[in-house]
Design a protein around this motif. Structure first.
Motif, mmCIF file in Angstrom:
data_model
loop_
_atom_site.group_PDB
_atom_site.id
_atom_site.type_symbol
_atom_site.label_atom_id
_atom_site.label_comp_id
_atom_site.label_asym_id
_atom_site.label_seq_id
_atom_site.Cartn_x
_atom_site.Cartn_y
_atom_site.Cartn_z
ATOM 1 N N GLN A 171 0.843 -1.193 0.000
ATOM 2 C CA GLN A 171 0.000 0.000 0.000
ATOM 3 C C GLN A 171 0.881 1.247 0.000
ATOM 4 O O GLN A 171 1.944 1.278 0.627
ATOM 5 N N PHE A 172 0.433 2.255 -0.736
ATOM 6 C CA PHE A 172 1.183 3.499 -0.909
ATOM 7 C C PHE A 172 0.339 4.675 -0.440
ATOM 8 O O PHE A 172 -0.861 4.551 -0.222
ATOM 9 N N GLY A 173 0.991 5.832 -0.321
ATOM 10 C CA GLY A 173 0.260 7.042 0.006
ATOM 11 C C GLY A 173 -0.711 7.407 -1.108
ATOM 12 O O GLY A 173 -0.536 7.043 -2.277
ATOM 13 N N THR A 174 -1.732 8.135 -0.758
ATOM 14 C CA THR A 174 -2.761 8.528 -1.720
ATOM 15 C C THR A 174 -2.131 9.274 -2.899
ATOM 16 O O THR A 174 -1.409 10.261 -2.719
ATOM 17 N N GLY A 175 -2.418 8.767 -4.124
ATOM 18 C CA GLY A 175 -1.945 9.420 -5.333
ATOM 19 C C GLY A 175 -0.504 9.140 -5.702
ATOM 20 O O GLY A 175 -0.017 9.655 -6.709
ATOM 21 N N ALA A 176 0.207 8.332 -4.897
ATOM 22 C CA ALA A 176 1.624 8.087 -5.180
ATOM 23 C C ALA A 176 1.810 7.205 -6.410
ATOM 24 O O ALA A 176 2.812 7.329 -7.119
ATOM 25 N N ILE A 177 0.845 6.310 -6.666
ATOM 26 C CA ILE A 177 0.966 5.336 -7.756
ATOM 27 C C ILE A 177 -0.264 5.411 -8.643
ATOM 28 O O ILE A 177 -1.398 5.483 -8.159
ATOM 29 N N ASP A 178 -0.051 5.382 -9.948
ATOM 30 C CA ASP A 178 -1.150 5.233 -10.897
ATOM 31 C C ASP A 178 -1.269 3.741 -11.200
ATOM 32 O O ASP A 178 -0.535 3.199 -12.017
ATOM 33 N N PHE A 179 -2.217 3.080 -10.510
ATOM 34 C CA PHE A 179 -2.327 1.625 -10.635
ATOM 35 C C PHE A 179 -2.682 1.185 -12.046
ATOM 36 O O PHE A 179 -2.396 0.050 -12.434
ATOM 37 N N ASP A 180 -3.281 2.064 -12.833
ATOM 38 C CA ASP A 180 -3.657 1.696 -14.204
ATOM 39 C C ASP A 180 -2.433 1.453 -15.090
ATOM 40 O O ASP A 180 -2.566 0.832 -16.153
ATOM 41 N N LEU A 181 -1.281 1.960 -14.670
ATOM 42 C CA LEU A 181 -0.065 1.797 -15.474
ATOM 43 C C LEU A 181 0.722 0.546 -15.105
ATOM 44 O O LEU A 181 1.777 0.283 -15.692
ATOM 45 N N LEU A 182 0.206 -0.199 -14.116
ATOM 46 C CA LEU A 182 0.869 -1.443 -13.713
ATOM 47 C C LEU A 182 0.119 -2.626 -14.274
ATOM 48 O O LEU A 182 -1.106 -2.594 -14.442
ATOM 49 N N GLU A 183 0.858 -3.690 -14.534
ATOM 50 C CA GLU A 183 0.231 -4.884 -15.099
ATOM 51 C C GLU A 183 0.945 -6.125 -14.589
ATOM 52 O O GLU A 183 2.115 -6.053 -14.168
ATOM 53 N N PRO A 184 0.258 -7.268 -14.580
ATOM 54 C CA PRO A 184 0.884 -8.508 -14.107
ATOM 55 C C PRO A 184 2.182 -8.824 -14.854
ATOM 56 O O PRO A 184 2.288 -8.611 -16.064
#
Length: 840
Positions: free
Chosen positions: A385-398
């Motif tokens: 878990q990261f701070g709010t807004g730290a990561i754009d999860f849509d840019l990550l993939e399996p």
């Protein structure tokens, strides 16, 4: 009769040499086990201008700190020196010597001569910038009074051992840290592209940028392999026993731009490795220990060149920046965070980054807010878990890789190692005590690297009635050295009768002993200083200059350097009769000499820029062709052809930038000198004014040789092989260019030893200063061809001949060549530097 291994003396432990960019780095090196520290000064003249560095006024305090703790301190003066800078560096050398600095690291041959005459008691170490790669090169500088050589990073353990067996010079080598892809002292990339010279401490790290590969005129898709010139970092801990066996006296850690935590981390692990090797134990770092080093800084670890050339391992090409440790793989994302398969322990506060295109700022990463285990039976499956807004999860993939970049707990532990008030690492102390009734108590103290210190009590000992002094009491009272830099490790006592001394007297004696030890540790023995040294050296050159004044106004000879037989024929057809041959295949030199003889032209053969231990035969092979002379690019070549009686021209790679270095090369047999390309227009003028103009040969047109590398890009990306023994020589079959981010397509060529040179796509012209060169009496000028063909060659030669006759202006020359050349012409290093580097 051979000597058995049992009869050989045991090797001495090598010095562990640590970098320091500030005082905290010095403390980190001390407390974690370094034997010596090297650092630069903020007044320039060192090859890491971007480091914090120290001021000259700081030197006494820094050296007292190092010496009080038993370490040596070396100052880096490893840049080229321009004529106008000689008085300033002479003043600096006196401050360095007065502060009792243990040695200076020097690149410039002229500066070596100045140090030796100005401050003769100050030891000199030849910097790796001097490009010492063979015993023959070292032989040529030994007479200058150099006391240690830092060998080129491109040498293998086997090659270092071969050098050590043929020289008495102590050798130092790099053992850990970032690697330059180009030979140190031979990289002109930053200079060529933007006027920021690596030889002046201003490297812009163009090797860390992405490049596209062009093969035979066509783009070659290499997928995510785009950092074609960015080596992984050196981590040579496993090879320490071999380097000790090879005879290396000092193992050097790179990193004057790094943090104190980096210094503490790397030093303590290499201290352990050296101690293990000297004790006969296997040198082995655990996965955790290696991971700790990677977390301080790592582009990925490799043995560098120490195990020989393995180009694909050295430069994988998929990244160029610090990534830390591979930490896991993305499984999925959800509203709360990222589910990963973790490969190493992860904790709250750790920094992580996910694979992405860093060059396009497309990486995702941040600090962990929380780490939640998802499966008791599989502890590697965790949710991050990261701070709010730290990561754009849509840019990550399996399947995406994740890296751990920072470990706050580790950093805190490292910081504690050097931030304590009292010393953590102490100097072992041995005491010999003599006690007898009616005699003062005598104590002789011995610490490593120090002369014995002897003190005695101010009163005689008396006969004891109840409690005579014994060895245990002496050990207890004299060993109370907390807060000092010393630690009592052994005490022997000769006690006669039953003497006694009050404990208060023993305490005072202990304090006096420590004070005496500390005073001796930081004592500054007097050093000689020759006030007239610089003037004497310059006066010697001035006398020769005055005798050669009649050369002013001579029309110079135009020489042309060709890289193929076809270019030679074109040059001959254009009327050129002063030719240089610099061929990829020295077997073609026979034909080149024959062609020149048939045309009644003079021909000079160019040597490779580097000579390694097993390559001296190249010089002998070139000698058989009996040319009119040699363009030598290393000191071994200068020595060999001078001794064989041939005329030699010292090329730019010998880095003559001031009158003292030029004078040295002439004294060593050079008939002419090509000044270093680090000189700009004003500095070149200064050099011309300071030396006989007949000494100089100026390159007025060329494509700057930017990177000169042991690394072979041809082998790395165009061959299934790993080095020159199994690559199949794709360099013989393909024409290769590397395209940079600005769209410039730089030619890549290999020499006879398979070393690569990346040349600037844009030609450089010094045409505008040719009239002033003629007025100053410069006797020789040179055009260097690269990929030009017949019509281009004829046009280039014609324009420069017209310029020498005064029929065209310099501006007309480079303007017209720009019109005919596909990438244009720049004025490069001979023009004043007004514009910052824009493409790096």
């Amino acid at each position: 009769m051979s000597t058995s291994s049992l009869d050989r003396p045991s090797p001495l432990p090598p010095e562990l040499l640590a970098p320091a960019g500030d005082i905290d780095c010095v403390r980190a090196a001390i407390e974690n086990g370094a034997d010596a520290v090297y650092f630069g000064l903020d007044c320039g003249f060192n090859a890491r201008a971007r480091a914090h560095n120290f001021g000259p006024a700081d030197l006494p305090e820094v050296m007292d700190l190092l010496h009080s703790r038993g370490l040596a301190g070396y100052v880096t003066l490893n840049t080229l020196i321009f004529p106008s800078e000689l008085p300033a560096i002479a003043d600096l050398l006196r401050q360095i010597s007065d502060a009792n600095v243990d040695a200076v690291l020097v690149q410039d041959l002229g500066l070596v001569r100045l140090v030796r005459q100005l401050v003769p008691d100050l030891p000199i170490h030849a910097s790796t910038q001097m490009t010492m790669t063979s015993a023959q090169c070292i032989d040529e500088i030994e007479s200058l009074g150099i006391e240690r050589v830092v060998v080129g990073r491109e040498l293998s353990v086997r090659e270092i051992k071969a050098i050590a067996q043929k020289t008495t010079m102590p050798l130092e080598c790099f053992i850990h840290g970032a690697l330059c892809v180009a030979y140190s002292g031979q990289c002109l990339t930053s200079e060529s592209l933007g006027g920021r010279s690596a030889n002046r401490g201003q490297c812009a790290q163009a090797c860390r940028l992405p490049y596209e590969l062009i093969v035979d005129g066509q783009d070659r898709d290499l997928g995510d392999q785009k950092y074609l010139l960015s080596p992984q970092d050196l981590a040579g801990y496993a090879l320490i026993p071999d380097l000790i066996d090879a005879g290396v006296c000092s193992l050097k850690i790179e990193g004057r731009l790094k943090t104190p935590e980096y210094v503490a981390n790397i030093v303590r692990h290499y201290r352990k490795a050296i101690d293990d090797a000297m004790a006969g134990r296997a040198v082995h770092l655990t996965e955790t220990e290696v991971r700790e080093m990677e977390l301080s800084f790592s582009r990925g670890f490799s043995p560098g060149w120490l195990e020989g050339c393995e180009h694909k391992r050295l430069v994988p090409g998929q990244s160029s920046a610090k990534r830390g440790v591979r930490a896991g793989t993305v499984i999925a994302t959800n509203r709360r965070g990222v589910i990963v398969d973790a490969e190493i322990p992860l904790n709250r506060g750790d920094g992580v980054v996910f694979d992405g295109d860093r060059d396009q700022q497309a990486e995702q990463g941040g600090r962990l807010f929380d780490v939640r285990a998802l499966d008791r039976e599989d502890p590697s499956r965790v949710e991050l878990q990261f701070g709010t807004g730290a990561i754009d999860f849509d840019l990550l993939e399996p399947g995406q890789a994740m890296w751990k970049t920072d470990d706050p707990k580790l950093n805190q532990k490292l910081k504690r190692s050097y931030s304590q008030t009292d010393p953590v690492r102490r100097r072992p102390l041995r005491l010999r005590v003599t006690a007898a009734v009616d005699q003062p108590l005598r104590v002789v103290a011995e610490a490593a690297g120090m002369a014995p210190v002897e003190i005695e009590s101010d009163q005689a000992m008396v006969e004891a009635r109840k409690h005579p002094i014994d060895e245990a009491t002496l050990h207890a009272q004299l060993g109370r050295m907390g807060g000092t830099a010393f630690e009592l490790t052994a005490l022997s006592a000769k006690i006669v009768g039953r003497p006694m001394l009050p404990l208060s007297v023993l305490g005072r004696l202990r304090r006096e002993l420590v004070a005496a030890l500390e005073a001796q540790a930081i004592a500054r023995p007097p050093r000689r200083y020759c006030e007239s040294a610089l003037a004497d050296l310059q006066q010697s050159v001035s006398k020769t200059q005055a005798a050669a004044a009649s050369e002013a106004g001579r029309v110079p000879t135009l020489h042309i350097l060709c890289r193929t037989m076809d270019q030679m024929q074109s040059a001959i057809d254009a009327g050129m009769r002063d030719l240089y041959a610099d061929f990829h295949d020295i077997r073609e030199y026979r034909g080149a000499v024959a062609m020149a003889r048939q045309a009644e032209a003079r021909i000079v053969l160019a040597t490779p820029r580097i000579q390694k231990p097993d390559e001296f035969g190249l010089f002998r092979a070139m000698r058989r062709h009996q040319p009119d002379g040699y363009l030598v690019r290393n000191l071994a070549g200068l020595r060999y052809y001078r001794n064989e009686g041939f005329p030699v021209i010292a090329d730019f790679s010998l880095n003559a930038t001031n009158e003292i270095s030029a004078d040295h090369l002439i004294a060593q047999g050079a008939t002419r000198i090509t000044p270093s390309y680090d000189l700009n227009r004003q500095q070149l003028t200064e050099l011309i004014e300071a030396v006989p103009s007949g000494w100089l040969e100026i390159v007025v047109h060329q494509h700057m040789p930017m990177f000169h590398m042991e690394h072979c890009v041809f082998c790395s990306v165009l061959s299934p092989g790993t080095n020159k023994t199994n690559c199949g020589r794709p360099c013989d079959r393909h024409v290769v260019h590397l395209r940079d981010r600005a769209g410039m397509e730089h030619p890549l060529q290999a020499d006879v030893a398979c070393r690569n040179t990346l040349f600037n796509a844009a030609a450089q012209s010094a045409a505008e200063i040719v009239p002033s060169l003629i007025s100053a009496g410069v006797a020789a000028m040179r055009i260097e061809l690269l990929e030009e063909t017949g019509p281009e060659i004829a046009r280039t030669i014609e324009l420069y001949q017209q310029l020498l006759r005064g029929e065209v202006t310099g501006k007309e020359v480079w303007t017209q060549l720009r019109a005919s050349n596909r990438v244009g012409v720049t004025r490069g290093t001979l023009e004043e530097r007004r514009n910052p580097l824009t493409i790096l």
